[in-house]
Design a protein around this motif. Structure first.
Motif, short mmCIF file in Angstrom:
data_model
loop_
_atom_site.label_atom_id
_atom_site.label_comp_id
_atom_site.label_asym_id
_atom_site.label_seq_id
_atom_site.Cartn_x
_atom_site.Cartn_y
_atom_site.Cartn_z
N ASP A 219 9.04 -6.81 -10.13
CA ASP A 219 10.28 -7.73 -9.78
C ASP A 219 10.15 -8.02 -8.32
N ASP A 220 9.49 -7.38 -7.49
CA ASP A 220 9.73 -7.23 -6.17
C ASP A 220 8.40 -7.05 -5.26
N ILE A 221 7.67 -8.12 -4.96
CA ILE A 221 6.48 -7.84 -4.13
C ILE A 221 6.88 -8.00 -2.66
N ALA A 222 7.94 -8.02 -2.23
CA ALA A 222 8.40 -8.04 -0.69
C ALA A 222 7.72 -6.80 0.12
N PRO A 223 7.70 -5.60 -0.63
CA PRO A 223 7.01 -4.54 0.21
C PRO A 223 5.57 -4.88 0.42
N GLY A 224 4.89 -5.42 -0.46
CA GLY A 224 3.40 -5.67 -0.23
C GLY A 224 3.30 -6.76 0.66
N VAL A 225 4.01 -7.73 1.09
CA VAL A 225 4.08 -8.79 2.01
C VAL A 225 4.23 -7.89 3.22
N GLY A 226 5.23 -7.00 3.31
CA GLY A 226 5.55 -6.47 4.46
C GLY A 226 4.45 -5.44 4.96
N PHE A 227 3.58 -4.93 4.01
CA PHE A 227 2.78 -3.84 4.29
C PHE A 227 1.62 -4.77 5.09
N PHE A 228 1.24 -6.04 4.57
CA PHE A 228 0.18 -6.93 5.24
C PHE A 228 0.76 -7.32 6.64
N THR A 229 1.96 -7.32 6.82
CA THR A 229 2.43 -7.61 8.27
C THR A 229 2.00 -6.38 9.20
N LYS A 230 2.34 -5.29 8.60
CA LYS A 230 1.97 -4.16 9.42
C LYS A 230 0.39 -3.95 9.68
N LEU A 231 -0.42 -4.31 8.64
CA LEU A 231 -1.93 -4.41 8.75
C LEU A 231 -2.20 -5.51 9.74
N LYS A 232 -1.51 -6.70 9.94
CA LYS A 232 -1.98 -7.36 10.62
C LYS A 232 -1.46 -7.03 12.28
N GLN A 233 -0.25 -6.35 12.42
CA GLN A 233 0.18 -5.78 13.62
C GLN A 233 -0.80 -4.86 14.06
N ALA A 234 -1.29 -4.15 13.29
CA ALA A 234 -2.25 -2.98 13.56
C ALA A 234 -3.50 -3.31 13.98
N GLY A 235 -3.86 -4.62 13.86
CA GLY A 235 -5.20 -5.10 13.88
C GLY A 235 -6.04 -4.82 12.84
N ASN A 236 -5.61 -4.42 11.80
CA ASN A 236 -6.38 -4.15 10.72
C ASN A 236 -6.99 -5.02 9.74
N PHE A 237 -6.32 -6.07 9.64
CA PHE A 237 -6.18 -7.13 8.68
C PHE A 237 -7.34 -8.03 9.00
N LEU A 238 -8.31 -8.41 8.19
CA LEU A 238 -9.50 -9.18 8.59
C LEU A 238 -9.52 -10.43 7.82
N PRO A 239 -8.99 -11.67 8.38
CA PRO A 239 -8.99 -12.90 7.75
C PRO A 239 -9.92 -13.46 7.38
N VAL A 240 -11.06 -12.88 6.54
CA VAL A 240 -12.27 -13.44 6.39
C VAL A 240 -12.29 -13.33 4.73
N ASP A 241 -12.65 -14.21 3.88
CA ASP A 241 -12.73 -14.32 2.70
C ASP A 241 -13.82 -13.60 1.90
N PRO A 242 -14.12 -12.35 1.52
CA PRO A 242 -15.23 -11.55 1.37
C PRO A 242 -15.76 -12.30 0.30
N THR A 243 -17.54 -12.05 0.42
CA THR A 243 -18.31 -12.35 -0.77
C THR A 243 -19.28 -11.31 -0.60
N PRO A 244 -20.30 -11.41 -1.81
CA PRO A 244 -21.31 -10.32 -1.80
C PRO A 244 -21.97 -10.33 -0.41
N ALA A 245 -22.34 -11.54 0.12
CA ALA A 245 -23.17 -11.47 1.55
C ALA A 245 -22.47 -10.90 2.63
N THR A 246 -21.03 -11.18 2.61
CA THR A 246 -20.38 -10.50 3.84
C THR A 246 -20.14 -8.97 3.57
#
Length: 374
Positions: A219-246
């Motif tokens: 019923d509440d996915i806000a903590p999930g979005v918040g985690f990705f904010t932290k992941l982005k701030q940490a420089g760990n989030f990679l904005p690349v859509d993964p494929t078998p090739a990548t």
């Protein structure tokens, strides 16, 4: 993988040119049923006088248009080949890397054309928001599909599913066992999510899984979005859509995706490991439906019959996906036991979002996702 993709400029230009310049083609009513009614009105094989009649009508149409079915997703490459070989029907596979929303967009943009998709394979959120485009149809095995995994009239039916997982190349990053491990500096610029969660089912479920790990709920996915904010701030989030090739090239060494897609990578990359986080077991099934304006309505219905037959369900299983009829097939002894035993282990009670929970999550993502990773 079956998610939103950045189409190349050339491909996009060609697509737009073809849509803008080609004269409209009127969709016919397809073949007739046994009673003489249009095939597009058939709600079961009985309307064709049985499976033989349906097969004959589909063969006369001769083609089937599918969309957003990558060959390495849930074994769709083998499924498409098996169907074509069995019935002698040409399968036209368009935009294999399109997202669920792009499937719907294509149906609307190409309505009335012979190139419009005949069938859909959609993530839950997009499927439930577009049921007005679906044609009701009950396959022969309809009664063996769990009640909660189908529309009572056959407007849509879950076909296969799995659990959200984290896959990683142990040769390139340290071992991990929890979602919180992803914030470790060792994963800087290495964590990819399979698509845009406002459009792609796998990415949507990835955010929901992370929410469960962070104290959120169905019923509440806000903590999930918040985690990705932290992941982005940490420089760990990679904005690349993964494929078998990548994944094979090492471009996306950590991927949040369905267990059957992550597990499939181990065949080509022995150092690839997969786990379903404890306490965050997020399950989900894809939705199969027929386009109510299908240009090949008999072939579309035969495709459904094939997918939900023992043969079709076992082909999903061979790709690491969990077939919707698994329980019934185990009881009847028709399941591929060896493949079934190889499925990734899961511990903990699975969470599967309801339609209401999905709608609420979608609204939250629409308002907050771009800000979270912007």
């Amino acid at each position: 993988m079956k998610n939103v993709r950045l189409i190349s400029a050339i491909a996009a230009a060609v697509l737009l040119a073809s849509v803008g310049c080609a004269p409209p083609e009127k969709k016919g009513d397809g073949e007739k049923t046994g009673s003489g009614a249009p095939a597009g009105q058939a709600t079961s094989a009985a309307d064709f006088g049985g499976m033989d009649g349906l097969v004959a009508a589909a063969k006369k149409e001769g083609e089937l248009n599918v969309i957003a079915l990558p060959p390495d997703w849930a074994n769709y490459g083998a499924i498409i080949k098996a169907f074509g070989d069995k019935y002698g029907i040409k399968v036209n596979s368009a935009q294999p890397d399109a997202s669920s929303q792009e499937e719907i967009n294509a149906a609307n943009q190409q309505r009335g054309r012979s190139s419009a998709p005949d069938v859909f394979d959609l993530g839950q959120s997009v499927a439930l928001a577009n049921t007005g485009l679906f044609a009701p149809y009950k396959v022969a095995t309809f009664d063996s599909i769990p009640t909660g995994m189908k529309d009572p009239n056959g407007m849509w039916v879950n076909d296969y599913g799995g659990y959200m997982s984290i896959g990683y190349d142990s040769a390139k990053v340290p071992d991990m066992s929890t979602v919180n491990d992803l914030l470790n500096p060792a994963y800087r610029g290495k964590v990819a999510l399979n698509g845009d969660p406002t459009q792609a089912g796998a990415a949507f479920s990835g955010v929901a899984m992370v929410a469960l790990s962070q104290g959120g709920s169905a019923d509440d996915i806000a903590p999930g979005v918040g985690f990705f904010t932290k992941l982005k701030q940490a420089g760990n989030f990679l904005p690349v859509d993964p494929t078998p090739a990548t994944i094979e090239s090492g471009q996306t060494p950590v991927v949040i995706d369905w267990d059957y897609l992550n597990a499939a990578q181990t065949k080509k990359l022995p150092t690839w490991k997969v786990f379903v986080p404890q306490g965050a077991v997020l399950g989900g099934y894809y939705f199969q439906a027929i386009n109510s304006n299908a240009p090949h309505p008999a072939a579309a219905r035969l495709w459904q019959e094939f997918l939900f037959s023992d043969e079709g369900q076992n082909l999903y299983l061979a790709g690491g996906a969990r077939p919707v009829r698994a329980d019934d097939m185990v009881k009847s002894g028709t399941i591929d036991a060896a493949a079934y035993e190889k499925l990734p282990p899961v511990s903990g009670k699975p969470v599967i979002l309801t339609q209401g929970q999905t709608d609420t999550a979608n609204k939250y993502l629409a308002n907050n996702w771009a800000k979270a990773i912007g």
